[in-house]
Scaffold this active site. Structure first.
Site, PDB file in Angstrom:
ATOM      1  N   HIS A 111     -11.048   3.021  -2.867  1.00 55.05           N
ATOM      2  CA  HIS A 111     -12.342   2.132  -3.661  1.00 55.05           C
ATOM      3  C   HIS A 111     -13.255   2.672  -3.747  1.00 55.05           C
ATOM      4  O   HIS A 111     -13.641   3.449  -3.043  1.00 55.05           O
ATOM      5  CB  HIS A 111     -12.312   0.930  -2.582  1.00 55.05           C
ATOM      6  CG  HIS A 111     -11.145   0.015  -2.185  1.00 55.05           C
ATOM      7  ND1 HIS A 111     -11.191  -1.533  -3.385  1.00 55.05           N
ATOM      8  CD2 HIS A 111     -10.552  -0.077  -1.411  1.00 55.05           C
ATOM      9  CE1 HIS A 111     -10.357  -2.262  -2.471  1.00 55.05           C
ATOM     10  NE2 HIS A 111      -9.792  -1.536  -1.416  1.00 55.05           N
ATOM     11  N   GLY A 130      -7.923  -3.520   7.027  1.00 52.25           N
ATOM     12  CA  GLY A 130      -7.804  -4.792   6.040  1.00 52.25           C
ATOM     13  C   GLY A 130      -7.428  -4.152   4.956  1.00 52.25           C
ATOM     14  O   GLY A 130      -7.385  -4.393   3.797  1.00 52.25           O
ATOM     15  N   GLN A 131      -6.418  -3.335   5.391  1.00 49.74           N
ATOM     16  CA  GLN A 131      -5.532  -2.635   3.757  1.00 49.74           C
ATOM     17  C   GLN A 131      -4.281  -3.591   3.485  1.00 49.74           C
ATOM     18  O   GLN A 131      -3.741  -4.291   4.144  1.00 49.74           O
ATOM     19  CB  GLN A 131      -4.622  -1.687   4.103  1.00 49.74           C
ATOM     20  CG  GLN A 131      -3.829  -0.645   3.229  1.00 49.74           C
ATOM     21  CD  GLN A 131      -3.320   0.440   4.042  1.00 49.74           C
ATOM     22  OE1 GLN A 131      -3.041   0.855   4.438  1.00 49.74           O
ATOM     23  NE2 GLN A 131      -2.627   0.718   3.131  1.00 49.74           N
ATOM     24  N   HIS A 190      -4.936   3.898  -1.407  1.00 45.52           N
ATOM     25  CA  HIS A 190      -5.382   4.550  -2.725  1.00 45.52           C
ATOM     26  C   HIS A 190      -7.498   4.083  -1.871  1.00 45.52           C
ATOM     27  O   HIS A 190      -7.261   4.149  -0.788  1.00 45.52           O
ATOM     28  CB  HIS A 190      -5.476   2.803  -2.813  1.00 45.52           C
ATOM     29  CG  HIS A 190      -5.981   1.790  -2.003  1.00 45.52           C
ATOM     30  ND1 HIS A 190      -4.547   0.984  -1.140  1.00 45.52           N
ATOM     31  CD2 HIS A 190      -6.277   0.272  -1.776  1.00 45.52           C
ATOM     32  CE1 HIS A 190      -4.941  -0.168  -0.878  1.00 45.52           C
ATOM     33  NE2 HIS A 190      -5.837   0.051  -1.212  1.00 45.52           N
TER      34      HIS A 190
HETATM   35  P1  5GP Z   1      -6.871  -3.233   0.102  1.00 40.03           P
HETATM   36  O1  5GP Z   1      -7.094  -4.620   0.754  1.00 40.03           O
HETATM   37  O2  5GP Z   1      -5.086  -2.945   0.385  1.00 40.03           O
HETATM   38  O3  5GP Z   1      -8.058  -2.073   0.530  1.00 40.03           O
HETATM   39  O4  5GP Z   1      -7.036  -3.068  -1.428  1.00 40.03           O
HETATM   40  C1  5GP Z   1      -6.448  -3.472  -2.463  1.00 40.03           C
HETATM   41  C2  5GP Z   1      -7.384  -4.172  -3.582  1.00 40.03           C
HETATM   42  O5  5GP Z   1      -6.115  -4.114  -4.825  1.00 40.03           O
HETATM   43  C3  5GP Z   1      -7.994  -5.174  -3.410  1.00 40.03           C
HETATM   44  O6  5GP Z   1      -9.486  -4.972  -3.872  1.00 40.03           O
HETATM   45  C4  5GP Z   1      -7.499  -6.470  -4.834  1.00 40.03           C
HETATM   46  O7  5GP Z   1      -8.317  -6.774  -6.088  1.00 40.03           O
HETATM   47  C5  5GP Z   1      -6.534  -4.557  -5.562  1.00 40.03           C
HETATM   48  N1  5GP Z   1      -5.692  -5.784  -6.130  1.00 40.03           N
HETATM   49  C6  5GP Z   1      -4.564  -6.483  -6.022  1.00 40.03           C
HETATM   50  N2  5GP Z   1      -3.476  -6.375  -7.082  1.00 40.03           N
HETATM   51  C7  5GP Z   1      -4.303  -5.690  -8.050  1.00 40.03           C
HETATM   52  C8  5GP Z   1      -3.051  -5.979  -9.071  1.00 40.03           C
HETATM   53  O8  5GP Z   1      -2.279  -6.361  -9.920  1.00 40.03           O
HETATM   54  N3  5GP Z   1      -4.488  -5.273 -10.094  1.00 40.03           N
HETATM   55  C9  5GP Z   1      -5.919  -4.941  -9.517  1.00 40.03           C
HETATM   56  N4  5GP Z   1      -6.169  -3.838 -10.796  1.00 40.03           N
HETATM   57  N5  5GP Z   1      -6.233  -4.724  -8.881  1.00 40.03           N
HETATM   58  C10 5GP Z   1      -4.826  -5.600  -8.270  1.00 40.03           C
END
Ligand code: 5GP
Ligand code: ZN
Length: 113
Positions: free
Chosen positions: A101, A92-93, A99
């Site tokens: 969470h 789900g990346q 990164h």
């Molecule tokens: P992933 O889905 O790749 O594990 O997580 C990406 C995370 O980045 C998501 O939780 C999303 O809300 C966060 N995110 C995406 N764009 C931005 C942004 O421009 N600023 C911040 N602070 N978080 C972001």
């Protein structure tokens, strides 16, 4: 890395709500929080995902986990928290810059969806 969202956040080109920063790591609140406390910890070095990390990144990855522990204590996540590194499409990346969470201040269910 040019065009990478989180590299642009690390550089300050895109604003973010910073939680912590040192020479290797940047941490900031998620723009779409999934818990009362939800922040992201990223290496300043561009690594696309955990699956792209190498032996060279060993100390950096260990440092990130210890930073997470320290920030969690600082923010009072005394009842616990969850650390998640979504990796690749099945994981789900959505942003291809490694990164972690960190979610806290609510009771989280397991298994995740
Ligand atoms: P992933 O889905 O790749 O594990 O997580 C990406 C995370 O980045 C998501 O939780 C999303 O809300 C966060 N995110 C995406 N764009 C931005 C942004 O421009 N600023 C911040 N602070 N978080 C972001
Ligand atoms: Zn990047």
């Amino acid at each position: 890395m040019e065009g990478c969202l989180f590299c642009r956040i690390v550089s300050g080109e895109i604003p973010s709500n910073k939680v912590y920063e040192d020479d290797q790591v940047y941490a900031f609140y998620d723009v779409a929080p999934q818990a009362p406390v939800h922040f992201l910890v990223v290496p300043k070095k561009h690594i696309a995902s955990l699956s792209e990390a190498t032996e060279e990144d060993q100390a950096l990855l260990g440092h990130i986990l210890l930073v997470i522990k320290d920030i969690a204590a600082e923010l009072g996540l005394d009842d616990g928290y969850r650390v998640v590194a979504n990796t690749g499409s099945d994981g789900g990346q959505t942003v291809m810059h490694l990164h972690f969470h960190v979610l806290g201040k609510r009771s989280l269910i397991w298994p995740p969806g």
